[in-house]
Write a protein that holds these residues in place. Sequence first.
Motif, PDB file in Angstrom:
ATOM      1  N   TYR A  57     -35.440 -63.796  12.417  1.00  0.00           N
ATOM      2  CA  TYR A  57     -34.699 -62.921  11.519  1.00  0.00           C
ATOM      3  C   TYR A  57     -33.366 -63.552  11.142  1.00  0.00           C
ATOM      4  O   TYR A  57     -32.366 -63.390  11.835  1.00  0.00           O
ATOM      5  CB  TYR A  57     -34.464 -61.553  12.172  1.00  0.00           C
ATOM      6  CG  TYR A  57     -35.728 -60.811  12.546  1.00  0.00           C
ATOM      7  CD1 TYR A  57     -36.947 -61.106  11.925  1.00  0.00           C
ATOM      8  CD2 TYR A  57     -35.718 -59.808  13.496  1.00  0.00           C
ATOM      9  CE1 TYR A  57     -38.100 -60.439  12.262  1.00  0.00           C
ATOM     10  CE2 TYR A  57     -36.871 -59.120  13.836  1.00  0.00           C
ATOM     11  CZ  TYR A  57     -38.059 -59.447  13.213  1.00  0.00           C
ATOM     12  OH  TYR A  57     -39.204 -58.761  13.548  1.00  0.00           O
ATOM     13  N   PHE A  61     -32.961 -62.662   5.822  1.00  0.00           N
ATOM     14  CA  PHE A  61     -33.961 -61.626   6.066  1.00  0.00           C
ATOM     15  C   PHE A  61     -33.339 -60.237   5.986  1.00  0.00           C
ATOM     16  O   PHE A  61     -33.852 -59.343   5.306  1.00  0.00           O
ATOM     17  CB  PHE A  61     -34.601 -61.864   7.433  1.00  0.00           C
ATOM     18  CG  PHE A  61     -35.402 -60.708   7.958  1.00  0.00           C
ATOM     19  CD1 PHE A  61     -36.615 -60.383   7.383  1.00  0.00           C
ATOM     20  CD2 PHE A  61     -34.933 -59.955   9.017  1.00  0.00           C
ATOM     21  CE1 PHE A  61     -37.348 -59.321   7.869  1.00  0.00           C
ATOM     22  CE2 PHE A  61     -35.671 -58.894   9.498  1.00  0.00           C
ATOM     23  CZ  PHE A  61     -36.883 -58.567   8.926  1.00  0.00           C
ATOM     24  N   GLN A  64     -32.427 -59.399   2.476  1.00  0.00           N
ATOM     25  CA  GLN A  64     -33.591 -59.037   1.658  1.00  0.00           C
ATOM     26  C   GLN A  64     -34.034 -57.605   1.956  1.00  0.00           C
ATOM     27  O   GLN A  64     -34.342 -56.832   1.050  1.00  0.00           O
ATOM     28  CB  GLN A  64     -34.757 -59.990   1.948  1.00  0.00           C
ATOM     29  CG  GLN A  64     -34.625 -61.307   1.218  1.00  0.00           C
ATOM     30  CD  GLN A  64     -35.639 -62.310   1.711  1.00  0.00           C
ATOM     31  OE1 GLN A  64     -36.106 -62.238   2.843  1.00  0.00           O
ATOM     32  NE2 GLN A  64     -35.964 -63.268   0.863  1.00  0.00           N
ATOM     33  N   LEU A  65     -34.059 -57.269   3.237  1.00  0.00           N
ATOM     34  CA  LEU A  65     -34.445 -55.903   3.601  1.00  0.00           C
ATOM     35  C   LEU A  65     -33.512 -54.890   2.946  1.00  0.00           C
ATOM     36  O   LEU A  65     -33.942 -53.860   2.437  1.00  0.00           O
ATOM     37  CB  LEU A  65     -34.388 -55.707   5.117  1.00  0.00           C
ATOM     38  CG  LEU A  65     -35.589 -56.123   5.951  1.00  0.00           C
ATOM     39  CD1 LEU A  65     -35.431 -55.616   7.367  1.00  0.00           C
ATOM     40  CD2 LEU A  65     -36.882 -55.578   5.366  1.00  0.00           C
ATOM     41  N   ASP A  68     -34.273 -54.555  -0.737  1.00  0.00           N
ATOM     42  CA  ASP A  68     -35.489 -53.735  -0.901  1.00  0.00           C
ATOM     43  C   ASP A  68     -35.164 -52.262  -0.748  1.00  0.00           C
ATOM     44  O   ASP A  68     -35.604 -51.422  -1.532  1.00  0.00           O
ATOM     45  CB  ASP A  68     -36.520 -54.090   0.178  1.00  0.00           C
ATOM     46  CG  ASP A  68     -37.229 -55.384  -0.116  1.00  0.00           C
ATOM     47  OD1 ASP A  68     -37.182 -55.810  -1.279  1.00  0.00           O
ATOM     48  OD2 ASP A  68     -37.805 -55.957   0.814  1.00  0.00           O
ATOM     49  N   SER A  71     -33.196 -50.839  -3.650  1.00  0.00           N
ATOM     50  CA  SER A  71     -33.978 -50.662  -4.862  1.00  0.00           C
ATOM     51  C   SER A  71     -34.844 -49.403  -4.760  1.00  0.00           C
ATOM     52  O   SER A  71     -34.906 -48.590  -5.690  1.00  0.00           O
ATOM     53  CB  SER A  71     -34.816 -51.914  -5.092  1.00  0.00           C
ATOM     54  OG  SER A  71     -36.066 -51.603  -5.601  1.00  0.00           O
ATOM     55  N   TYR A  72     -35.492 -49.205  -3.601  1.00  0.00           N
ATOM     56  CA  TYR A  72     -36.278 -47.987  -3.417  1.00  0.00           C
ATOM     57  C   TYR A  72     -35.346 -46.780  -3.414  1.00  0.00           C
ATOM     58  O   TYR A  72     -35.639 -45.738  -3.997  1.00  0.00           O
ATOM     59  CB  TYR A  72     -37.068 -48.081  -2.106  1.00  0.00           C
ATOM     60  CG  TYR A  72     -38.036 -46.941  -1.865  1.00  0.00           C
ATOM     61  CD1 TYR A  72     -39.098 -46.724  -2.732  1.00  0.00           C
ATOM     62  CD2 TYR A  72     -37.894 -46.105  -0.768  1.00  0.00           C
ATOM     63  CE1 TYR A  72     -39.995 -45.697  -2.506  1.00  0.00           C
ATOM     64  CE2 TYR A  72     -38.793 -45.072  -0.537  1.00  0.00           C
ATOM     65  CZ  TYR A  72     -39.840 -44.872  -1.414  1.00  0.00           C
ATOM     66  OH  TYR A  72     -40.715 -43.854  -1.190  1.00  0.00           O
ATOM     67  N   ASN A 207     -36.230 -60.133  -5.013  1.00  0.00           N
ATOM     68  CA  ASN A 207     -37.222 -59.838  -6.050  1.00  0.00           C
ATOM     69  C   ASN A 207     -36.503 -59.481  -7.343  1.00  0.00           C
ATOM     70  O   ASN A 207     -35.605 -58.638  -7.348  1.00  0.00           O
ATOM     71  CB  ASN A 207     -38.104 -58.661  -5.627  1.00  0.00           C
ATOM     72  CG  ASN A 207     -38.908 -58.968  -4.388  1.00  0.00           C
ATOM     73  OD1 ASN A 207     -39.282 -60.116  -4.149  1.00  0.00           O
ATOM     74  ND2 ASN A 207     -39.157 -57.948  -3.596  1.00  0.00           N
ATOM     75  N   ASP A 210     -36.383 -55.803  -8.209  1.00  0.00           N
ATOM     76  CA  ASP A 210     -35.420 -54.980  -7.463  1.00  0.00           C
ATOM     77  C   ASP A 210     -34.054 -55.006  -8.141  1.00  0.00           C
ATOM     78  O   ASP A 210     -33.370 -53.977  -8.240  1.00  0.00           O
ATOM     79  CB  ASP A 210     -35.289 -55.481  -6.020  1.00  0.00           C
ATOM     80  CG  ASP A 210     -36.534 -55.173  -5.205  1.00  0.00           C
ATOM     81  OD1 ASP A 210     -37.325 -54.330  -5.654  1.00  0.00           O
ATOM     82  OD2 ASP A 210     -36.711 -55.783  -4.145  1.00  0.00           O
ATOM     83  N   ARG A 321     -34.714 -46.619   5.881  1.00  0.00           N
ATOM     84  CA  ARG A 321     -36.127 -46.788   6.210  1.00  0.00           C
ATOM     85  C   ARG A 321     -36.530 -48.258   6.183  1.00  0.00           C
ATOM     86  O   ARG A 321     -37.458 -48.654   6.868  1.00  0.00           O
ATOM     87  CB  ARG A 321     -37.031 -45.943   5.312  1.00  0.00           C
ATOM     88  CG  ARG A 321     -37.142 -46.359   3.886  1.00  0.00           C
ATOM     89  CD  ARG A 321     -37.931 -45.343   3.088  1.00  0.00           C
ATOM     90  NE  ARG A 321     -39.345 -45.380   3.381  1.00  0.00           N
ATOM     91  CZ  ARG A 321     -40.158 -46.365   3.009  1.00  0.00           C
ATOM     92  NH1 ARG A 321     -39.688 -47.395   2.351  1.00  0.00           N
ATOM     93  NH2 ARG A 321     -41.445 -46.317   3.274  1.00  0.00           N
ATOM     94  N   VAL A 326     -36.536 -51.761  12.095  1.00  0.00           N
ATOM     95  CA  VAL A 326     -36.560 -53.143  12.601  1.00  0.00           C
ATOM     96  C   VAL A 326     -35.317 -53.403  13.434  1.00  0.00           C
ATOM     97  O   VAL A 326     -35.380 -53.985  14.523  1.00  0.00           O
ATOM     98  CB  VAL A 326     -36.565 -54.163  11.433  1.00  0.00           C
ATOM     99  CG1 VAL A 326     -36.937 -55.534  11.945  1.00  0.00           C
ATOM    100  CG2 VAL A 326     -37.489 -53.718  10.352  1.00  0.00           C
TER     101      VAL A 326
END
Lengths: 369, 439
Positions: A57, A61, A64-65, A68, A71-72, A207, A210, A321, A326
Amino acid sequence: MTIAEGAPATSVADVRLSTFERLPWRRIILVLLAIVIVAVTTIGIYKTLTSPEAANYSGEFWAQLTVDGLSYGAILSMVALGYSMVYGILRMINFAHGEVFMAGGFASFFFANAYAKSGFLNSNTVVAVLIVMTVSVLVSVGVALLLERVCYRPLRNAPRLVPLITAIGASLFIQNSFRGFFGPQSYGYPRPSSLNGQVPILGVHVNKIDIAVLVVAVVCMLVLQMFVSRTKTGRSMRAVAEDREIASLMGIDVDRTIAITFAVGGVLAGIAGVLFGMTFQQIQFTSGFTLGIAAFTAAVLGGIGSIGGATLGGFLIGVLRAVGPVLILTGFGIPSVHSLNEAFVFLVLVLVLVFRPGGLLGTGEAEKV
Amino acid sequence: MTTSRWVTFTVGVLALALVSAGCSNDSSTGGASGGGAVDCASVQFGCVEVAADAPINLGTLLATSGDNADLGTDSLNGVKLAIDHLDGTFDQTDGQVLGHDVKLTNEDDLCSADGGQAGGQALAADDSIVAVIGTSCSSAALGVADTILSQKGVLLFSPSNTNPALTAEGTHQPFYARTAHNDRIQGAIVAEFAAGDMVGAKTAATIADESPYTQGLTAAFEANWENAGGTVTDSEQINSEDTDFKPVLQTIAATNPDVLYFPVFVSACSLIIKQAKDIMPDTTKIVSDGCLSSDTLKNTGDSVDGVYASSPDLSAFQSNTAYADEFIPAYKDAFGTAPLSVFHAHAYDAANVIFQAIQQVAIDNGDGTLSIPRQALRDAVFATSGYDGLTGTITCTPLGDCATDVTIGVFKAPGWPVEGGSGNQKAVFTDTKSLEDVL
């Protein structure tokens, strides 16, 4: 008199009991709980970062998480705003708002799909996406206004439970209409090819979609903020939210203002429908229901009724989330932590409501919903 | 005391002799006059009584709606073709068994334990059901439909359940059998493919969901993969209802595997294919038959290109002239489409094995009525040996695995052998293993 004279005899025990009772138990429990939460979180993070898995990790990493999650979260925020604004102005939960989002996304799918097949989506991406968004927004606004006119306006003075049940009924009706028209299977939503793949930003591979989602969502939220705080309509929305009767006495058309609130929620939901479609490249009649629940959670977490709260709640849930399980749970040796995403989010929601019953940016009071 | 034991023994021997005489009589006439030794009133689970001119009622419990509708509809089509072929030709005119039509009673397994429970109970409550073809999804059978129907003595014969636990010692239910392969074989062959020359991988990661089908497959894959010297970098679990799989894919990408194996169902599988394309474009992706359907191809567009899918190898059947020259054209004629999924031939074979068993055990009462003893029917199906089916030679084990030598092929998208597939729809890798060969 005899009763008053007899009183001192029992008052010793009473005083002892009431000192005990007068201890701020609620506060003590909250403080203890807070200490436990901070301890568990710290230990979890520490153990995760020192565990053998952590070798994989990198900083990239975690970044990026987070992207993500943001974006969600942006999509959640835009839907959560619809829940929150309607609650703010009518003190009711529009459970069918998830369906407003799905209807727009679903309708725009047919345009997006046709443009993808004809090549227009890739050759004139900006124009195509604008048209697709317009379609989505029009359908979402249409559904939202219809809901308000048919399902809620006639019940405006009914007890609060009545429009809530109507909302659930409307939600099931819209879902099953879409199932009836277009079938239960999911449709593959096309994405412009220029938004495929990743792009390095400050050394982190992110991405492209995103980034696009975040930009569009932030612009929408800024526009909404200006609309609510600067325009006359925005001011009348706030006035109606404050006190409907006084606002009406001041010459504000309450029905029109409420309809506009639903329409604004519909605009955001429609844009979110296209963003959702292009991110996950899939749309189904149930898409609105599952996302709607997450967005409603976001609105409650942030403080339902508050615009800033819905925005914050959406982003927070998105990031929590993605990163939370993690970062915290891996350290305790829990296998396949990602299947606990939802459980983790609801745990956080419960804990937040214990400390702040009105949500993060809410009034601090428990609202019966 | 000694005398009475002696009498019991003699009676026992005589009874055995009678039964075996009945059997030999049965095979010599090839008809329904045998089985005279069975007394429907006393035999366990009793008999199904079929009135004169009434149809034989065959249940189905397949996933015919929702995301996995292709899987169940395809199997149902196979059963319909088996009924069509009872008269010896595919002419869209249904044939008969022992002078009775065959009627289908369809329930939906919804590809879930809930659906298996509801559908299994509905079928078990209907006394006219002779046997049930199903379920489509292991989750609908395992501990649910297989138990409900076994308690009633109704045979549940699955064309597409592949979870190992369904036929494992201890969890196998007495009236459960399947023509589908056991995933211990499929997992082993996928592991062999991933380690082989074509992929040449050393490290792999897996994703399962909450269903027994996916967990059985990833467990079989991981066991064989590690046994062959490979490393499993990460094994994750997801909720199949979820939409956003980017966090879990980022976590897996951080462990940098050569291969990602995610044998999940159509909806989650399509989402992962699309999201993984952005996040780990260079990782070899492998799915299995739960995802190998025309809906996946429609949902994913060109994102699916290059994704491998394992399934029973239909090209192995395609050298079988009955499959390629008669069955497939008949399928297209009857349903107007190429096969939607991969288990139509298994369903066809399952139906035929049941029809053959009915012919062996049904008692013709002479007045046009039939009595079909449930226990004897189950025993006849389990005794199937060397039956020449479309999917190969069918021999049932005592634990209900009727596909013992299984050929698994790996197909490279877009060349998947289903409606909507394009290009070379031949397997890029294929191998045959039997249950004894694998872990």
